[in-house]
Design a protein around this motif. Sequence first.
Motif, PDB file in Angstrom:
ATOM      1  N   ASP A   1       0.800  -1.210   0.000  1.00  0.00           N
ATOM      2  CA  ASP A   1       0.000   0.000   0.000  1.00  0.00           C
ATOM      3  C   ASP A   1       0.837   1.266   0.000  1.00  0.00           C
ATOM      4  N   LEU A   2       2.170   1.150   0.053  1.00  0.00           N
ATOM      5  CA  LEU A   2       3.036   2.324  -0.055  1.00  0.00           C
ATOM      6  C   LEU A   2       3.830   2.342  -1.365  1.00  0.00           C
ATOM      7  N   GLN A   3       3.919   1.183  -2.038  1.00  0.00           N
ATOM      8  CA  GLN A   3       4.792   1.097  -3.209  1.00  0.00           C
ATOM      9  C   GLN A   3       4.402   2.093  -4.299  1.00  0.00           C
ATOM     10  N   THR A   4       3.119   2.205  -4.583  1.00  0.00           N
ATOM     11  CA  THR A   4       2.696   3.102  -5.666  1.00  0.00           C
ATOM     12  C   THR A   4       3.010   4.557  -5.326  1.00  0.00           C
ATOM     13  N   ALA A   5       2.713   4.977  -4.099  1.00  0.00           N
ATOM     14  CA  ALA A   5       2.978   6.363  -3.703  1.00  0.00           C
ATOM     15  C   ALA A   5       4.473   6.670  -3.749  1.00  0.00           C
ATOM     16  N   VAL A   6       5.295   5.742  -3.274  1.00  0.00           N
ATOM     17  CA  VAL A   6       6.745   5.954  -3.319  1.00  0.00           C
ATOM     18  C   VAL A   6       7.214   6.003  -4.774  1.00  0.00           C
ATOM     19  N   ALA A   7       6.686   5.090  -5.598  1.00  0.00           N
ATOM     20  CA  ALA A   7       7.073   5.072  -7.016  1.00  0.00           C
ATOM     21  C   ALA A   7       6.716   6.391  -7.692  1.00  0.00           C
ATOM     22  N   GLU A   8       5.541   6.924  -7.398  1.00  0.00           N
ATOM     23  CA  GLU A   8       5.121   8.193  -8.012  1.00  0.00           C
ATOM     24  C   GLU A   8       5.981   9.355  -7.529  1.00  0.00           C
ATOM     25  N   SER A   9       6.489   9.248  -6.291  1.00  0.00           N
ATOM     26  CA  SER A   9       7.391  10.301  -5.799  1.00  0.00           C
ATOM     27  C   SER A   9       8.710  10.292  -6.567  1.00  0.00           C
ATOM     28  N   PHE A  10       9.049   9.158  -7.183  1.00  0.00           N
ATOM     29  CA  PHE A  10      10.239   9.055  -8.033  1.00  0.00           C
ATOM     30  C   PHE A  10       9.941   9.514  -9.465  1.00  0.00           C
ATOM     31  N   GLY A  11       8.673   9.761  -9.731  1.00  0.00           N
ATOM     32  CA  GLY A  11       8.296  10.175 -11.079  1.00  0.00           C
ATOM     33  C   GLY A  11       7.870   9.041 -11.978  1.00  0.00           C
ATOM     34  N   TYR A  12       7.762   7.814 -11.440  1.00  0.00           N
ATOM     35  CA  TYR A  12       7.333   6.689 -12.258  1.00  0.00           C
ATOM     36  C   TYR A  12       5.828   6.781 -12.512  1.00  0.00           C
ATOM     37  N   THR A  13       5.428   6.411 -13.708  1.00  0.00           N
ATOM     38  CA  THR A  13       4.015   6.327 -14.060  1.00  0.00           C
ATOM     39  C   THR A  13       3.767   4.998 -14.759  1.00  0.00           C
ATOM     40  N   THR A  14       2.507   4.629 -14.874  1.00  0.00           N
ATOM     41  CA  THR A  14       2.169   3.398 -15.593  1.00  0.00           C
ATOM     42  C   THR A  14       2.405   3.617 -17.086  1.00  0.00           C
ATOM     43  N   VAL A  15       3.234   2.753 -17.677  1.00  0.00           N
ATOM     44  CA  VAL A  15       3.569   2.858 -19.102  1.00  0.00           C
ATOM     45  C   VAL A  15       3.413   1.487 -19.743  1.00  0.00           C
ATOM     46  N   SER A  16       3.492   1.452 -21.065  1.00  0.00           N
ATOM     47  CA  SER A  16       3.401   0.181 -21.788  1.00  0.00           C
ATOM     48  C   SER A  16       4.798  -0.407 -21.957  1.00  0.00           C
ATOM     49  N   ASP A  17       4.883  -1.728 -21.775  1.00  0.00           N
ATOM     50  CA  ASP A  17       6.141  -2.426 -21.993  1.00  0.00           C
ATOM     51  C   ASP A  17       6.490  -2.407 -23.479  1.00  0.00           C
ATOM     52  N   ASP A  18       7.748  -2.102 -23.788  1.00  0.00           N
ATOM     53  CA  ASP A  18       8.168  -1.996 -25.187  1.00  0.00           C
ATOM     54  C   ASP A  18       8.005  -3.307 -25.948  1.00  0.00           C
ATOM     55  N   ASP A  19       8.215  -4.444 -25.245  1.00  0.00           N
ATOM     56  CA  ASP A  19       8.175  -5.744 -25.926  1.00  0.00           C
ATOM     57  C   ASP A  19       6.757  -6.308 -26.009  1.00  0.00           C
TER      58      ASP A  19
END
Length: 872
Positions: A265-283
């Motif tokens: 329940d903290l992983q998404t908030a921490v990830a967003e604080s790093f600037g990560y967003t949901t993206v599509s995998d290149d492969d």
Amino acid sequence: MTDVPTLRAHYLHEKSLLLEAVRDSGASTRGVRTTLQNLSALSDDILRGLWAITGFTPSFALVAVGGFGRGELFPCSDIDVLMLLPDGVSPEADPALKARIEGFIGSCWDARLEIGSSVRTLDECLAESAKDVTVQTSLLESRLITGDPKLFNQFRKRLSDALDPRAFFVAKTLEMRQRHNKFENTPFSLEPNCKESPGGLRDLQTILWVAKAAKLGKTWDELVRSGIATPHEAKQLKRNEALLCLIRARLHLTAGRREDRLVFDLQTAVAESFGYTTVSDDDTGLPVRSSEALMRRYYWTAKAVSQLNQIVLLNIEERLNPSTHALRPINERFFEKAGMIEVASDDLYTRHPHAILETFLLYETAVGIHGLSARTLRALYNARGLMTAKFRSDPVNRATFLAILQAPSGITHALRLMNDTSVLGRYLWVFRRIVGQMQHDLFHVYTVDQHIMMVLRNMRRFFMAEHAHEYPACSQLGAGWDKPWILYVAALFHDIAKGRGGDHSDLGAREVRRFCTQHNIAAEDSQLIEFLVTEHLTMSRVAQKADLSDPDVIAAFAKRMGNERYLTALYLLTVADIRGTSPKVWNAWKGKLLEDLFRYTIRVLGGRAPDPDAEIEARKREALVMLALHAQPFESHKVLWETLDVGYFMRHDAADIAWHTRQLSRHIAKTPAALDGVDKAIVRARLSPVGEGLQVMVYTPDQPDLFARICGFFDQAGFSIVDAKVHTARNGYALDTFQVVTAMLPEHYRELTSMVENDLDMTLTRQGPLPPPSKGGRVSRRVKSFPIAPRVELRPDEKAQRWLLFISASDRAGLLYLVARVLAKHNLSVQLAKVSTLGERVEDSFLIQGPELQYNRNQIEIETELLQALAA
């Protein structure tokens, strides 16, 4: 002199500015260490002011210890301080001093400093340090904040003189090993602790502690100057340390408290604080969540830290204990040194790339070898770039890798070591794609690569005599298996295509087919390996969802297996796979279901066509033998058995039939239509004969809501139902058997069985409306983080006489009762219930019948109500 409110206001203002800098830094790790040092320096200033306000004598000292002593402070970490007193001074003997110390500690809390404090004299510090390596470590990192520098220097000198670097090294490495054991020796759990888990900050701190104790350096640059680390290693250590520090700081800020675990329940908030967003995998084009991106970065960092930790600590150990062991040649490329494999030269792998895989083959086969030396680990770390497509296609390397899998011993350790050193993912490029890959389900607790390593370990143990007590049936089958390596290859590839979209079993089969072709594996063996990867979920699905008493189910499964060899291999892989998902998923009941399916299928594959009549007669004979052993009166079983039909005897084994008969025969001997002339329930409970929990039998006049009423009782009493066999006898009585488990301790089973027998009897006798569901249905953190859409499937069985109901949903307390209430509302009788809990996901199946199922509108209504109940 400044007062406490002024200091508090200054502290809170300056701290908020520093924390804002941490929040605003995005994914950049630059400056994070400076910010942590500034937080520490700010605390130093406030402590000096409070020390001055309190008015301690100049002969005392205030000392920072622990992490605070390192001069870095995380947002919500404790501020650990030592009030150092000269020998002979005792607060207990001086009430005024004691009051002053208490006042200082109180003023620290008033100023919003969350301190951890100790008050000791010099002698007391040395005595505590000698007794406890944790205290010794904390004091090792001490620094003076304010007070008497002479006293502090005396303290540091006496501590240094008393410290034995070799003993300290042994103590800290043992402590590290025990800490790693708590986390199952892997950095790849789905909710790792960024401080304590393997590959976390504590591993880096351990290096600096033992190096400092050995006077080899206090910083990474000093370790380079002393020859303990290379400049490249120091650069990697600094970079990985900075990322772990930033993750830990963001965790504190996101949680608003000291929290070092990357919980779901903290992983998404921490990830967003790093600037990560949901993206599509290149492969694959599939969405990659922000949390996945962060966790993948974390896992690769933790893996690198684990590798570097091992290299540097081995170097320190060699410096502390100059080897008196001679180098014993293994061949022209390798030596044995104190049980370790040592490369003949630092550039061995550059000159002879074939030696990379040879290292692990020697690790398995050379006598007396139990590890790789620091020199070898360093050479492997620097050789990662050599493992190119050309390296992977080299026939010599392919033959060596196959030899590693076919070695008589050491396979699990070798492959784990290959994964830990990044060799496995660089040789098997398809494996590299799943290193550090999260599994967004509710029953795996490891990343995909670590799950595969666990399954491989489990499979290997079936072929090791020392583990035969764990799963005797599997070990017995393993003893008669001729090519264990076939099963190891299947284990290695069974989940290798996870996360690509599509059916990972089919995609994995394609990958393993390519592997077999490239490695010249014989067609017969290749076909078996491919079959195992394709079908690795089939046996579990049939065992846990289908009616194993139905001869058609067994016949269809036997046809799919084809022969006994394929069945045996799949059985072993299935047990190893389920056990490798999570310590909580496997239980004795799942083991029994798989063993029953294996046993029934073996008979069919052995040429015995399913013969229900013969099977029933065999079970009756076996049950009668058991009854005779319990001195049951002659033919006392007859009245009961005459009320039971073929379905009952097909669904119950001989032991259960005998138990039911012993409990019931005397009650219905006179009047088969009623229990001694009274319509009441008979409830009996015993320890489950197949493992944990209780087996509960209920014999009572049948009623439409009986199943729901029984489920309601178990829900209210805090039991979970893992299996239910429901049967209606010819005399109108229901004879139901439940396997239930509870969190209560097994030593209280006598009280439990009495409670179940008395209270369930009263519940069934009392009648009245069904009780409301219990309020304990709160979902877990994991379910909140990875919710799954409820699924309901209702279809007629193959004979179109009864209906099969399948449900899938996130687990929570009382879920089965909610389902049972819907079925009771529509007057549907349950004839068989198979409850399968996979971590925190349930996949249950029911055999039901009732007149409402004949109409399409009613079917839709039932499915809709079930979906609403599952989603509530």
